[in-house]
Write an enzyme that holds these catalytic residues in place. Structure first.
Site, short mmCIF file in Angstrom:
data_model
loop_
_atom_site.label_atom_id
_atom_site.label_comp_id
_atom_site.label_asym_id
_atom_site.label_seq_id
_atom_site.Cartn_x
_atom_site.Cartn_y
_atom_site.Cartn_z
N HIS A 188 11.03 -16.28 14.48
CA HIS A 188 12.28 -15.68 14.95
C HIS A 188 13.47 -16.31 14.24
O HIS A 188 14.46 -15.65 13.94
CB HIS A 188 12.42 -15.90 16.46
CG HIS A 188 11.40 -15.16 17.26
ND1 HIS A 188 11.37 -13.78 17.32
CD2 HIS A 188 10.37 -15.58 18.03
CE1 HIS A 188 10.36 -13.40 18.09
NE2 HIS A 188 9.74 -14.47 18.53
N GLU A 430 -0.79 9.17 -6.07
CA GLU A 430 -0.96 7.97 -6.89
C GLU A 430 -2.19 8.05 -7.79
O GLU A 430 -2.58 7.05 -8.40
CB GLU A 430 -1.01 6.72 -6.01
CG GLU A 430 -1.92 6.83 -4.82
CD GLU A 430 -1.69 5.73 -3.79
OE1 GLU A 430 -1.14 4.67 -4.11
OE2 GLU A 430 -2.08 5.96 -2.63
N ASP A 454 0.18 2.50 -8.72
CA ASP A 454 -1.19 2.99 -8.94
C ASP A 454 -1.22 4.19 -9.88
O ASP A 454 -2.14 4.33 -10.68
CB ASP A 454 -1.85 3.34 -7.61
CG ASP A 454 -2.57 2.14 -7.00
OD1 ASP A 454 -3.01 1.26 -7.76
OD2 ASP A 454 -2.67 2.07 -5.76
N CYS A 501 8.03 5.85 -3.82
CA CYS A 501 8.08 4.58 -3.09
C CYS A 501 7.52 3.42 -3.89
O CYS A 501 7.45 2.30 -3.41
CB CYS A 501 7.35 4.69 -1.75
SG CYS A 501 5.58 5.02 -1.90
#
Length: 540
Positions: A188, A430, A454, A501
């Site tokens: 945290h 990909e 990829d 992405c």
């Protein structure tokens, strides 16, 4: 000059004197008491006061770091109310006829040891929390004020470690950065530090000595280095780095809230890639429009066994809620190839990149797949979740996925569990195979997202993990770019949107090329959101 190497929590450069965090040493004495009921009453009164303190901290954290990161103080309140915790303290007071301070300290040690011994990384992290709340209780019982930082001028705060309550109470105007001997990047404290934009390095070890108190130092949050008594050359280089970072931040801050639109009016979505829930703060801080890739496999990589439905649901729900209505695209597990997990018991393969991985595991081990899908659909009721499937090569795979999805939705309906019926489903493009049948695939799904890492590997027949092949690995290869163009054309022909992405999405040299192809979304690391926004807005 002394150079210390640790792990970066948040980038940035801080230059100033070191101030070691002075934590009050709590000497807990065992004292015999005659009236145990009066001692229990004293404990209950102290607990009530500690809860009030935590409520105040929660309010302060809400204002400074947002709801998701302020949640730790609600968790601490719940710990103080925990029946087992309270029962242990009551029993020790009653049976041993001892003071409340001793009972709290003993319970804290027992519970912390229990949490630390657990296999689950999340539960291990609770050991620090139970110590934190217990120390607060003892401080109230003994009449001590809360610990804190005492420095008249801004300084680099050093400590063995900092618990969440200490971090959030730091007067930001007095803190240039912080360095700790220990700590975890998933704690945290680390999350709060990142969200509060405090340059920080953890895990420096015991070489970070209290003898450095008052000495001049530099934190390089980009490299994870701390320089104590820096020489002139290092000081000059770090000041230049600090100034460059300041200019960059000024530039980026000016772009917050602005649209991702070219000079000619073409718009594109800019989303962020993340690997865990702790990265959400960075997504929000960098003004991303959503999460374009949540790598769910990290839930599996961090576990010693298959994460349960509840574990996964909790993480996906928190992601959806934290993004407050913005899209969160979660990729189903992409295990295999370079991401091996022992408890999956995958056989050693000659060529794992071409082997048993990702959707191939999910479709042949549906019990694992269904657990994740149930968690995802349950979490969909709490925000704008979309689901993305990796390593698709054929239309039949997508049809089989849709069958399993329908089975899961039917189960949830029968159990009376709420979920969104209109969850978007997309696939990763990909493989060259997926590109070549992309028009047919587009008929089956709501969107495409291109995994360029990829796609480059499979298009060029080059193992991207093989360093010897670096000179041959060219993500700008015309064949790779043509694959992306074909996929974009196929998606749009069927009225579907397409994003990128992979690493190429953050390549500023290709931003204009992607805009010309009509790419609808780029999903990149949070730190690249604003630089790409700048590039888009400068493009004709």
């Amino acid at each position: 000059m002394i150079t210390l190497k640790g792990k970066s929590v948040f980038g940035g450069v801080a230059i100033g004197k070191i101030a070691f965090y002075k934590r009050k040493e709590q000497q807990i004495k065992r004292i015999h008491v005659e009236d145990t009921q009066a001692e229990i009453k004293r404990f209950e009164e102290a607990k009530a006061e500690a809860i009030e303190q935590l409520k105040g901290l929660h309010e302060k954290a809400l204002a400074n770091v947002g709801e998701a990161n302020a949640m730790i103080f609600e968790i601490h309140q719940m710990m103080l109310e925990d029946l087992d915790y309270n029962e242990s303290i009551h029993n020790i007071i009653t049976t041993q006829e001892v003071n409340a301070e001793y009972a709290v300290g003993t319970t804290a040690d027992n519970f912390a040891a229990m949490f630390a011994a657990m296999d689950d990384a999340y539960m291990q992290g609770r050991a620090a929390d139970v110590k934190d709340v217990s120390e607060r209780l003892v401080a109230v019982l003994s009449g001590e004020g809360e610990g804190g930082l005492h420095t008249d001028e801004p300084a680099i705060i050093a400590a063995d470690d900092l618990v969440p309550s200490e971090t959030v109470q730091l007067d930001k105007s007095k803190v240039l950065g912080f360095a700790t001997m220990y700590g975890s990047s998933n704690s945290h404290t680390a999350i709060l530090a990142r969200t509060m934009s405090i340059p920080a390095v953890i895990g420096l070890g015991e070489e970070l000595s209290p003898n450095f108190d008052g000495k001049m130092a530099i934190i390089d949050g980009f490299s994870g280095c701390v320089y104590v008594d820096p020489d002139e050359e290092t000081m000059k280089a770090m000041k230049e780095k600090q100034e460059e970072d300041r200019k960059q931040k000024e530039l980026l801050n000016e772009l917050k809230g602005k649209e991702n639109v070219t000079k000619s009016g073409q718009k594109i979505n800019l989303y962020a890639n993340i690997g865990s829930i702790s990265d959400i703060g960075l997504v929000l801080k960098n003004d991303a429009g959503g999460v374009g890739l949540f790598r769910s496999e990290f839930l599996y990589l961090e576990n010693d066994t298959f994460p349960t439905e509840e574990q996964q649901f909790s993480v996906y729900k928190k992601a959806a809620e934290s993004m407050a209505g913005k899209k969160v695209i979660i990729r189903t597990l992409d295990i295999g190839a370079d991401k091996q997990v022992d408890y999956f018991e995958l056989e050693k393969e000659e060529n794992p990149a071409l082997g048993y991985r990702a959707i191939r595991i999910c479709l042949t081990r549906p019990e694992i797949f269904k657990t994740q899908l149930r968690a995802l659909y349950r979490a969909s009721a709490f925000g704008q979740i979309a689901i993305m499937f990796p390593m698709i090569t054929s239309v039949w795979e997508v049809k089989k996925i849709k069958e399993i999805v329908e089975e899961v939705k039917k189960e949830l309906r029968e159990e009376g569990i709420t979920f969104r019926e209109d969850v978007e489903m997309g696939i990763m493009i990909e493989t060259p195979a997926a590109v070549m049948v992309s028009r047919d695939l587009a008929k089956e799904v709501d969107f495409f997202s291109i995994g360029t890492n990829d796609l480059t590997q499979y298009t060029l027949a080059i193992d991207r993990q093989n360093l010897k092949l670096d000179p041959f690995y060219d993500p700008h290869h015309p064949a790779v770019l043509e694959m992306i163009r074909i996929a974009a054309e196929s998606a749009h022909a069927e009225g579907k949107w397409i994003g990128i992405c992979g690493e190429l999405g953050a390549d500023l040299e290709l931003t204009e090329t992607f805009l010309k192809m009509g790419i609808d979304e780029l999903s990149v690391s949070p730190s690249m959101i604003l630089p790409i926004r700048k590039k888009i807005r400068e493009t004709e």
